[in-house]
Design a protein around this motif. Structure first.
Motif, PDB file in Angstrom:
ATOM      1  N   GLN A 106       0.812  -1.217   0.000  1.00 49.76           N
ATOM      2  CA  GLN A 106       0.000   0.000   0.000  1.00 49.76           C
ATOM      3  C   GLN A 106       0.850   1.275   0.000  1.00 49.76           C
ATOM      4  O   GLN A 106       0.340   2.373   0.163  1.00 49.76           O
ATOM      5  CB  GLN A 106      -0.934  -0.012   1.203  1.00 49.76           C
ATOM      6  N   GLY A 107       2.161   1.104  -0.143  1.00 55.29           N
ATOM      7  CA  GLY A 107       3.053   2.251  -0.209  1.00 55.29           C
ATOM      8  C   GLY A 107       3.460   2.832   1.135  1.00 55.29           C
ATOM      9  O   GLY A 107       4.191   3.826   1.181  1.00 55.29           O
ATOM     10  N   TYR A 108       3.034   2.229   2.232  1.00 54.92           N
ATOM     11  CA  TYR A 108       3.366   2.768   3.556  1.00 54.92           C
ATOM     12  C   TYR A 108       4.863   2.708   3.853  1.00 54.92           C
ATOM     13  O   TYR A 108       5.416   3.651   4.418  1.00 54.92           O
ATOM     14  CB  TYR A 108       2.611   2.024   4.662  1.00 54.92           C
ATOM     15  N   ALA A 109       5.522   1.603   3.481  1.00 54.96           N
ATOM     16  CA  ALA A 109       6.955   1.479   3.762  1.00 54.96           C
ATOM     17  C   ALA A 109       7.741   2.559   3.020  1.00 54.96           C
ATOM     18  O   ALA A 109       8.609   3.216   3.602  1.00 54.96           O
ATOM     19  CB  ALA A 109       7.469   0.093   3.386  1.00 54.96           C
ATOM     20  N   THR A 110       7.435   2.765   1.761  1.00 53.67           N
ATOM     21  CA  THR A 110       8.140   3.789   0.979  1.00 53.67           C
ATOM     22  C   THR A 110       7.867   5.173   1.537  1.00 53.67           C
ATOM     23  O   THR A 110       8.784   5.990   1.677  1.00 53.67           O
ATOM     24  CB  THR A 110       7.738   3.704  -0.505  1.00 53.67           C
ATOM     25  N   GLU A 111       6.621   5.450   1.883  1.00 60.12           N
ATOM     26  CA  GLU A 111       6.247   6.758   2.413  1.00 60.12           C
ATOM     27  C   GLU A 111       6.977   7.043   3.733  1.00 60.12           C
ATOM     28  O   GLU A 111       7.537   8.127   3.928  1.00 60.12           O
ATOM     29  CB  GLU A 111       4.731   6.806   2.616  1.00 60.12           C
ATOM     30  N   ALA A 112       6.977   6.065   4.622  1.00 59.93           N
ATOM     31  CA  ALA A 112       7.670   6.232   5.906  1.00 59.93           C
ATOM     32  C   ALA A 112       9.181   6.355   5.689  1.00 59.93           C
ATOM     33  O   ALA A 112       9.838   7.215   6.282  1.00 59.93           O
ATOM     34  CB  ALA A 112       7.358   5.059   6.831  1.00 59.93           C
ATOM     35  N   ALA A 113       9.734   5.498   4.827  1.00 60.28           N
ATOM     36  CA  ALA A 113      11.178   5.499   4.601  1.00 60.28           C
ATOM     37  C   ALA A 113      11.658   6.808   3.976  1.00 60.28           C
ATOM     38  O   ALA A 113      12.736   7.294   4.317  1.00 60.28           O
ATOM     39  CB  ALA A 113      11.578   4.310   3.737  1.00 60.28           C
ATOM     40  N   ARG A 114      10.876   7.392   3.089  1.00 65.28           N
ATOM     41  CA  ARG A 114      11.272   8.685   2.503  1.00 65.28           C
ATOM     42  C   ARG A 114      11.414   9.747   3.593  1.00 65.28           C
ATOM     43  O   ARG A 114      12.359  10.537   3.586  1.00 65.28           O
ATOM     44  CB  ARG A 114      10.254   9.137   1.461  1.00 65.28           C
ATOM     45  N   ALA A 115      10.462   9.771   4.523  1.00 63.80           N
ATOM     46  CA  ALA A 115      10.530  10.745   5.618  1.00 63.80           C
ATOM     47  C   ALA A 115      11.742  10.486   6.499  1.00 63.80           C
ATOM     48  O   ALA A 115      12.428  11.415   6.933  1.00 63.80           O
ATOM     49  CB  ALA A 115       9.246  10.698   6.446  1.00 63.80           C
ATOM     50  N   VAL A 116      12.043   9.223   6.740  1.00 63.22           N
ATOM     51  CA  VAL A 116      13.177   8.867   7.595  1.00 63.22           C
ATOM     52  C   VAL A 116      14.499   9.172   6.902  1.00 63.22           C
ATOM     53  O   VAL A 116      15.438   9.674   7.534  1.00 63.22           O
ATOM     54  CB  VAL A 116      13.076   7.391   8.045  1.00 63.22           C
ATOM     55  N   VAL A 117      14.602   8.902   5.606  1.00 68.88           N
ATOM     56  CA  VAL A 117      15.830   9.238   4.871  1.00 68.88           C
ATOM     57  C   VAL A 117      16.068  10.748   4.939  1.00 68.88           C
ATOM     58  O   VAL A 117      17.190  11.200   5.211  1.00 68.88           O
ATOM     59  CB  VAL A 117      15.768   8.749   3.405  1.00 68.88           C
ATOM     60  N   ALA A 118      15.036  11.534   4.704  1.00 67.70           N
ATOM     61  CA  ALA A 118      15.178  12.993   4.772  1.00 67.70           C
ATOM     62  C   ALA A 118      15.652  13.418   6.157  1.00 67.70           C
ATOM     63  O   ALA A 118      16.551  14.255   6.287  1.00 67.70           O
ATOM     64  CB  ALA A 118      13.855  13.671   4.422  1.00 67.70           C
ATOM     65  N   ARG A 141      12.715  -3.629  -3.309  1.00 69.38           N
ATOM     66  CA  ARG A 141      11.998  -2.727  -4.225  1.00 69.38           C
ATOM     67  C   ARG A 141      11.768  -1.368  -3.564  1.00 69.38           C
ATOM     68  O   ARG A 141      11.831  -0.331  -4.223  1.00 69.38           O
ATOM     69  CB  ARG A 141      10.698  -3.360  -4.676  1.00 69.38           C
ATOM     70  N   VAL A 142      11.502  -1.354  -2.258  1.00 72.14           N
ATOM     71  CA  VAL A 142      11.387  -0.071  -1.537  1.00 72.14           C
ATOM     72  C   VAL A 142      12.722   0.666  -1.625  1.00 72.14           C
ATOM     73  O   VAL A 142      12.765   1.871  -1.877  1.00 72.14           O
ATOM     74  CB  VAL A 142      10.959  -0.277  -0.065  1.00 72.14           C
ATOM     75  N   MET A 143      13.820  -0.058  -1.429  1.00 71.91           N
ATOM     76  CA  MET A 143      15.140   0.560  -1.504  1.00 71.91           C
ATOM     77  C   MET A 143      15.346   1.216  -2.870  1.00 71.91           C
ATOM     78  O   MET A 143      15.851   2.335  -2.960  1.00 71.91           O
ATOM     79  CB  MET A 143      16.224  -0.483  -1.230  1.00 71.91           C
ATOM     80  N   GLU A 144      14.950   0.532  -3.909  1.00 76.77           N
ATOM     81  CA  GLU A 144      15.096   1.088  -5.252  1.00 76.77           C
ATOM     82  C   GLU A 144      14.191   2.302  -5.448  1.00 76.77           C
ATOM     83  O   GLU A 144      14.595   3.287  -6.062  1.00 76.77           O
ATOM     84  CB  GLU A 144      14.826   0.006  -6.295  1.00 76.77           C
ATOM     85  N   ARG A 145      12.960   2.268  -4.907  1.00 76.35           N
ATOM     86  CA  ARG A 145      12.064   3.429  -5.018  1.00 76.35           C
ATOM     87  C   ARG A 145      12.629   4.633  -4.267  1.00 76.35           C
ATOM     88  O   ARG A 145      12.343   5.777  -4.615  1.00 76.35           O
ATOM     89  CB  ARG A 145      10.666   3.079  -4.498  1.00 76.35           C
ATOM     90  N   LEU A 146      13.435   4.391  -3.248  1.00 78.04           N
ATOM     91  CA  LEU A 146      14.088   5.475  -2.510  1.00 78.04           C
ATOM     92  C   LEU A 146      15.264   6.070  -3.291  1.00 78.04           C
ATOM     93  O   LEU A 146      15.825   7.084  -2.879  1.00 78.04           O
ATOM     94  CB  LEU A 146      14.590   4.977  -1.153  1.00 78.04           C
TER      95      LEU A 146
END
Length: 183
Positions: A106-118, A141-146
């Motif tokens: 559902q995109g939650y991991a990518t959404e959370a990870a983007r905020a954490v990377v920033a 795949r999340v890593m690649e989307r980041l």
């Protein structure tokens, strides 16, 4: 501490322990993390994560869905400490996440990870890494989307995991690459 369109990433609360145990220590969620562990080990890990931000070096944050306040998992960053990792990797900062199985895709991991990377780069870090296995396609795949890139030279075997989970795949992202992607 952090907020996205759909999520709040915050410090853990005692009330998170029940959902933590019920949703994050299942065969499905722990399939690529060494399997289900005894409840006392999960409770001890929860206690460590609850105070992780106290040292000012980052840590792990509970992921809460804004729409209903549900605990979805956690995401954060901290040092890579395993002695099995190549020397160049040890001590670098890693980002990671774990979500309830009913929240996958559902995109939650990518959404959370983007905020954490920033947040990690805002603290002055120049590099952040992440680790997974070939079998854990959702995670890499999340890593690649980041925008992370494979760092195959840093891959290593971890005998605590079964052969199908080895080698540990390493990804990395520099602050410069992040800033180029996100202005």
């Amino acid at each position: 501490m952090l907020e996205t369109e759909r999520l709040i990433l915050r410090r853990f609360r005692e009330a998170d322990l029940g959902p933590w145990l019920a949703h994050l220590n299942t065969p499905e969620v722990r399939a690529h993390l060494g399997g289900v562990v005894p409840e006392d080990e999960m409770t001890a890990k929860f206690a460590r994560q609850k105070v992780a931000w106290d040292d000012g070096k980052g840590g792990w944050l509970a992921i809460e869905r804004k729409s209903d306040g549900e605990f979805l998992g956690y995401c954060g960053f901290g040092p890579i400490t395993t002695e099995l990792a190549p020397e160049e990797l040890r001590g670098t900062t890693e980002i990671g996440w774990t979500l309830r199985a009913d929240c996958w895709g559902q995109g939650y991991a990518t959404e959370a990870a983007r905020a954490v990377v920033a947040k990690a780069f805002d603290t002055g870090l120049a590099l952040i890494c992440s680790q997974t296995s070939e079998a854990n396609r959702g995670s890499w795949r999340v890593m690649e989307r980041l925008g992370m890139e494979r760092a195959e030279a840093l891959d290593y075997d971890d005998p605590a995991y079964p052969p199908e989970e080895n080698p540990t795949k390493v990804y990395r992202l520099t602050r410069e690459a992040w800033e180029a992607q996100h202005g």
